[in-house]
Design an enzyme around this catalytic site. Sequence first.
Site, PDB file in Angstrom:
ATOM      1  N   ASP A  53       0.865  -1.176   0.000  1.00  0.00           N
ATOM      2  CA  ASP A  53       0.000   0.000   0.000  1.00  0.00           C
ATOM      3  C   ASP A  53       0.905   1.231   0.000  1.00  0.00           C
ATOM      4  O   ASP A  53       2.120   1.135   0.155  1.00  0.00           O
ATOM      5  CB  ASP A  53      -0.983  -0.025   1.176  1.00  0.00           C
ATOM      6  CG  ASP A  53      -2.213   0.837   0.877  1.00  0.00           C
ATOM      7  OD1 ASP A  53      -2.152   1.659  -0.071  1.00  0.00           O
ATOM      8  OD2 ASP A  53      -3.231   0.722   1.581  1.00  0.00           O
TER       9      ASP A  53
HETATM   10  C1  NOJ Z   1      -3.937   3.934  -0.022  1.00  0.00           C
HETATM   11  C2  NOJ Z   1      -5.140   3.046   0.083  1.00  0.00           C
HETATM   12  O1  NOJ Z   1      -5.109   2.336   1.305  1.00  0.00           O
HETATM   13  C3  NOJ Z   1      -5.246   2.069  -1.063  1.00  0.00           C
HETATM   14  O2  NOJ Z   1      -6.456   1.372  -0.937  1.00  0.00           O
HETATM   15  C4  NOJ Z   1      -5.149   2.783  -2.368  1.00  0.00           C
HETATM   16  O3  NOJ Z   1      -5.318   1.880  -3.433  1.00  0.00           O
HETATM   17  C5  NOJ Z   1      -3.805   3.469  -2.436  1.00  0.00           C
HETATM   18  N1  NOJ Z   1      -3.704   4.446  -1.362  1.00  0.00           N
HETATM   19  C6  NOJ Z   1      -3.583   4.168  -3.769  1.00  0.00           C
HETATM   20  O4  NOJ Z   1      -4.377   5.268  -3.874  1.00  0.00           O
END
Ligand code: NOJ
Length: 759
Positions: free
Chosen positions: A294
Amino acid sequence: MKTKLMIPGIFSLLTLTSMNAQNKAHLDKTKPIETRIDLLMHEMTLEEKIGQMNQYNGFWDVTGPAPTGGSAELKYEHLRKGYVGSMLSVRGVKNVRAVQKIAVEETRLGIPLIIGFDVIHGYKTLSPIPLAEAASWDMDAIKKSAAVAADEASASGIAWTFGPMVDISRDARWGRVMEGAGEDPYLGSKVAEARVKGFQGDNFAGNNHIAACAKHFAAYGFAEAGRDYNTVDISNSTLYNIVLPPFEAAKNAGVRTFMNSFNILNGVPATGNVFLQRDILKGKWQFDGFVVSDWASVKEMVSHGYAKDGAEAAMKAVIAGSDMDMEAHLYVEELAKLVKEGRVDEKLIDDAVRRILRVKFELGLFDDPYKFCDEKREKEVIGSKANHDAVLDMAMKSIVLLKNEKQLLPLKKAGQKIALIGALANDKNSPLGSWRLGSDDNTAVSVLEGMQEYKGNVLTYEKGTDLTVGKTAFIDELKFNNTDTSGFEAAVKAAKTADVVVMVLGEHGFQSGEGRSRTNLDLPGNQQALLEAVYQANPNIVLVLNNGRPLTIPWAAEHIPAIVEAWHLGTETGNAVAKVLYGDYNPSGKLPMSFPRNVGQVPIYYNNYNTGRPVDSDNNVFWSHYSDVEKTPQYAFGFGLSYTTFAYKDLQVAKSYAKGEPVKVSITVTNTGDYDGKEVVQLYIHDLAASLARPVKELKSFELTSLKKGESGSITFTLTDKELGFYDNDGKFIVEPGVFKVMVGGSSDKTIDSAFEIK
Ligand code: NOJ
């Protein structure tokens, strides 16, 4: 935060020469993918391999804390060197083509980028938020909705979505419940499968399907107290029986990527978690796609106190099986050195790169890196009439009728004076919901606009009160402390002379989603005060709720005769709501998450354990309950009404079955009301005595059935070992003999029951 895209100048002769000198055998389409990967990897330097594991954010949308050291100049330099394998949040054919051109034409090996984007509930033409879609219990519709999202995203240059989010959550305080399918692993697994298949299609032969990503692996939905990014501390039983099944369902549906999560599990951040990523995902489940971290979660292992610096974080992440680094920049900065020092085995790098290249090959990006870059298609597909029709259909199916007394609904189509009240009724932005970076602001059909389409009644609109104070952008912390009551008088006046009052109240679309945790789930701002003031003037109120999570509405549940759960329904919100209110669509949605009576009940979920003291047997206080509120939810999981009614009878199941023999359960359902309608017939079981205590109820099957007025239908469910067994605390799936209670009905709290025994 916007930086102009800089189109690079003429690339150097040196680069050209070296590129042309390369062996291009991997471009031979007739060879098997694994051979093509071997051929390509044979040509790659260590730095180029690590480059494939590096993902940079684009230059427009920022969906996490601003990265350090990530200037556009540096990103372009790395792109040209082949040190970037993927970019996220680059969108639009023109922009995607520009970065892809660098990767394909300016780097030594010309490896295409895989462009990722958060396509969560549609791209430009928006479907309802995922929690709302789950309320439809209609897997064909959900699959179709994901296919529409893929259609538009792929037309905009995107090859990969960071969805579906398959995190189970029991805590409505957590703002990200809007992105998931609610509290139940069985429903969650079905929805995960439908979404994966909708996004990915059967294969990637055409150019209208994209790779999906099951996230967040794992247990992110169990953030303590619903505070986003918080610590997770769950039992093995919860991990194996509740958290993991939807991920496994996504894997079995063929999902090509996973995203790990921000949380720790037993003290180990998911990004550095060998047990989750290597033992379970890539070991037990044999997943052969890749895992993306993430946003900056590799680096966050330092904040967790699990790595002393960036180098150690990169090392632990790669050892644990995190194949691609999203925006921490640590793989590109640290991995080569770590390999050279012998701290990371190059075989691990090879394994990660092989996985990433595999997905790129499967997507067809090597055969045509610009397959998603067709300007003509971009113009035709995005916002097409067919896509609008599809999201409208999904929106109507997502609505849940929570209460309908005095037969206020459906509304009469003529001769009525209707007062429409609430800022959200006239809002074209909030209904789009959270996570909709590919769409344009203020493009939803508002409820006011939808209702204006019905011309037979006299419609007046009053705002009553503003919902938010100040800015309302995706990236902002929203303020909901509005105390201005100056609009109340006009709203009350409009209500007084109306036959029916429709009030649209709830949360702003950006009040749920990532980083939007709340400790108070009441109607925000002074909407409750407005509701009560209008009720004094005219109690004939239809309350239309807009929200990204269960809310606490005890007063409304008691006083307001009709309540319609309309979530954030996306682009076609107003049309969907109006069609349901006027009875052109008979609602059939059922809640995918329990609605608490107050926040103190949270976490509250239907598949709880019995406890040793489930009821008051001695007329005293020593039983499991609250002194100040009932222990049941306001609205139970699986609950939802229709304009018609359904009766259940003749629940039939044999008394006993041999182990392994399929259990057949049948039921007759009759439409006993005045409308044709649809009903989600739900089957729950309770394993009465087992080697580990089992929940009082577990959803194990359901069927969405259409019945004409007066019609009866017989439904037969089949339960196999898969439904009857459970995971022990070591993650072993077991099926035990014994007596099972079986419950069938239209809601988890309203069933008719029988029993059978597995010998
Ligand atoms: C953080 C989020 O937790 C995740 O779900 C997302 O896909 C990414 N950022 C990218 O935006």
